[in-house]
Design a protein around this motif. Sequence first.
Motif, PDB file in Angstrom:
ATOM      1  N   ARG A 174      -9.221  14.121  -2.016  1.00 50.94           N
ATOM      2  CA  ARG A 174      -9.736  13.356  -0.883  1.00 50.94           C
ATOM      3  C   ARG A 174     -11.220  13.634  -0.728  1.00 50.94           C
ATOM      4  N   GLY A 175     -12.021  12.580  -0.809  1.00 52.53           N
ATOM      5  CA  GLY A 175     -13.471  12.740  -0.748  1.00 52.53           C
ATOM      6  C   GLY A 175     -13.935  13.438   0.506  1.00 52.53           C
ATOM      7  N   LYS A 226       0.851  -1.204   0.000  1.00 54.26           N
ATOM      8  CA  LYS A 226       0.000   0.000   0.000  1.00 54.26           C
ATOM      9  C   LYS A 226       0.878   1.242   0.000  1.00 54.26           C
ATOM     10  N   SER A 239     -11.844   0.310  -3.404  1.00 52.12           N
ATOM     11  CA  SER A 239     -12.753  -0.843  -3.335  1.00 52.12           C
ATOM     12  C   SER A 239     -13.897  -0.691  -4.343  1.00 52.12           C
ATOM     13  N   GLY A 253      -1.214   8.121  -1.732  1.00 54.96           N
ATOM     14  CA  GLY A 253      -1.076   9.069  -2.837  1.00 54.96           C
ATOM     15  C   GLY A 253      -0.014  10.113  -2.510  1.00 54.96           C
ATOM     16  N   GLY A 269     -12.448  10.833  -5.604  1.00 51.71           N
ATOM     17  CA  GLY A 269     -11.231  10.333  -4.954  1.00 51.71           C
ATOM     18  C   GLY A 269     -10.759   9.029  -5.592  1.00 51.71           C
ATOM     19  N   MET A 270     -11.711   8.154  -5.886  1.00 46.52           N
ATOM     20  CA  MET A 270     -11.343   6.871  -6.510  1.00 46.52           C
ATOM     21  C   MET A 270     -10.750   7.095  -7.908  1.00 46.52           C
ATOM     22  N   ASP A 291     -16.334  10.941  -3.012  1.00 46.84           N
ATOM     23  CA  ASP A 291     -15.548   9.708  -2.915  1.00 46.84           C
ATOM     24  C   ASP A 291     -15.288   9.097  -4.293  1.00 46.84           C
ATOM     25  N   GLY A 339      -3.095   5.106  -3.091  1.00 48.49           N
ATOM     26  CA  GLY A 339      -4.136   6.044  -2.674  1.00 48.49           C
ATOM     27  C   GLY A 339      -4.290   7.197  -3.659  1.00 48.49           C
ATOM     28  N   GLY A 340      -5.071   8.181  -3.265  1.00 54.11           N
ATOM     29  CA  GLY A 340      -5.315   9.313  -4.160  1.00 54.11           C
ATOM     30  C   GLY A 340      -5.206  10.655  -3.473  1.00 54.11           C
ATOM     31  N   GLY A 341      -4.734  10.626  -2.225  1.00 54.74           N
ATOM     32  CA  GLY A 341      -4.716  11.845  -1.402  1.00 54.74           C
ATOM     33  C   GLY A 341      -3.852  12.975  -1.941  1.00 54.74           C
ATOM     34  N   ASN A 384     -16.207   1.416  -3.851  1.00 57.06           N
ATOM     35  CA  ASN A 384     -17.350   1.898  -3.057  1.00 57.06           C
ATOM     36  C   ASN A 384     -17.004   3.171  -2.301  1.00 57.06           C
ATOM     37  N   PHE A 388     -15.326   4.330   1.814  1.00 57.03           N
ATOM     38  CA  PHE A 388     -14.180   3.490   2.179  1.00 57.03           C
ATOM     39  C   PHE A 388     -12.894   4.261   1.898  1.00 57.03           C
ATOM     40  N   THR A 389     -11.782   3.688   2.326  1.00 58.16           N
ATOM     41  CA  THR A 389     -10.482   4.304   2.045  1.00 58.16           C
ATOM     42  C   THR A 389      -9.636   3.301   1.264  1.00 58.16           C
ATOM     43  N   THR A 390      -8.520   3.770   0.761  1.00 57.41           N
ATOM     44  CA  THR A 390      -7.635   2.843   0.051  1.00 57.41           C
ATOM     45  C   THR A 390      -6.898   1.924   1.042  1.00 57.41           C
TER      46      THR A 390
HETATM   47  N1  UDP Z   1     -12.050   6.207  -1.867  1.00 59.49           N
HETATM   48  C1  UDP Z   1     -13.306   5.632  -1.755  1.00 59.49           C
HETATM   49  N2  UDP Z   1     -13.429   4.266  -1.667  1.00 59.49           N
HETATM   50  C2  UDP Z   1     -12.360   3.441  -1.639  1.00 59.49           C
HETATM   51  C3  UDP Z   1     -11.069   4.018  -1.710  1.00 59.49           C
HETATM   52  C4  UDP Z   1     -10.944   5.397  -1.833  1.00 59.49           C
HETATM   53  O1  UDP Z   1     -14.308   6.334  -1.770  1.00 59.49           O
HETATM   54  O2  UDP Z   1     -12.513   2.210  -1.562  1.00 59.49           O
HETATM   55  C5  UDP Z   1     -11.907   7.659  -2.080  1.00 59.49           C
HETATM   56  C6  UDP Z   1     -12.012   8.500  -0.816  1.00 59.49           C
HETATM   57  O3  UDP Z   1     -12.692   9.690  -1.161  1.00 59.49           O
HETATM   58  C7  UDP Z   1     -10.569   8.827  -0.493  1.00 59.49           C
HETATM   59  C8  UDP Z   1      -9.943   8.939  -1.873  1.00 59.49           C
HETATM   60  O4  UDP Z   1     -10.625   7.940  -2.633  1.00 59.49           O
HETATM   61  O5  UDP Z   1     -10.443  10.038   0.212  1.00 59.49           O
HETATM   62  C9  UDP Z   1      -8.452   8.735  -1.940  1.00 59.49           C
HETATM   63  O6  UDP Z   1      -8.085   7.606  -1.189  1.00 59.49           O
HETATM   64  P1  UDP Z   1      -7.282   7.717   0.204  1.00 59.49           P
HETATM   65  O7  UDP Z   1      -7.695   8.941   0.950  1.00 59.49           O
HETATM   66  O8  UDP Z   1      -7.430   6.401   0.899  1.00 59.49           O
HETATM   67  O9  UDP Z   1      -5.800   7.891  -0.323  1.00 59.49           O
HETATM   68  P2  UDP Z   1      -4.403   8.003   0.462  1.00 59.49           P
HETATM   69  O10 UDP Z   1      -4.659   8.632   1.804  1.00 59.49           O
HETATM   70  O11 UDP Z   1      -3.885   6.615   0.628  1.00 59.49           O
HETATM   71  O12 UDP Z   1      -3.548   8.812  -0.450  1.00 59.49           O
END
Ligand code: UDP
Length: 251
Positions: free
Chosen positions: A72-73, A25, A148, A28, A90-91, A87, A66-68, A150, A153-155
Amino acid sequence: MTQTAPAQNLTADAAVPAFKRVLLKISGEALMGPESFGIHQDTVERIAQEIGAGVELGVQISLVIGGGNIFRGLSMAENGMERASADYMGMLATVMNALAMQNALESIGVQTRVMSAIEMTSVCEPYIRRRALRHMEKGRVVIFAAGSGNPFFTTDTAAALRAAEMGCDVLMKGTQVDGVYSADPKTNPDAERYESLTYMDVLKNDLRVMDQAAISLTRENAIPIVVFPLAEEGGVVGALTGQGTFTIIKD
Ligand code: UDP
């Protein structure tokens, strides 16, 4: 909890990986490098080199990115946007990161497949579990995009889910530091690194390693989490061989 100790050895030999199949993992933000937004090409290439070194050890590697660094959703939802739509955006950001990583890996000769939880067949493959397993068996790095699939959720949770579905031996979480600390080591010189933790230590003490849903899912499926320094040269191989410094979370 076991606190700071010398680097632990999961295996005696530096060249022998301790794991056969891993889910890595990467947040982002790890792709931003010195910038405060977006994709920093040199950083993506450096991480690709690290992953390539892991592939050369013969380890089957899959990635959730990830996508942060882009979107970020939750932050948009706090500013008034409907959470589910935010979200989905974000995905989509994670798909951009996945394509950047695919490009960097293929430019150094590592075979990859991007599989998205949200279908976009002209860009990448849809996520099909059995097909993903086949790619991994063939030595391809599978990059799981769109989390995911959906909202809400988060990555991190997506990483735990894919690790369970793929039958991974370990979920490796790349961070800026070399493990889990009792406080932020960047601001607190007294912070101590934990060599090992149990899932319950993390849940009870609300340690911000991964979100609680991800910890619960890895615990239920007995998948250890290795928190290692992705920012350090040799971090991936160090975690794969047990020769590096990291924190391991298990029962
Ligand atoms: N996200 C989501 N469902 C998932 C994974 C990610 O809705 O299964 C969206 C959510 O808005 C999240 C964004 O994608 O804020 C980016 O992912 P994340 O914040 O987990 O990224 P990281 O913090 O790892 O960079």
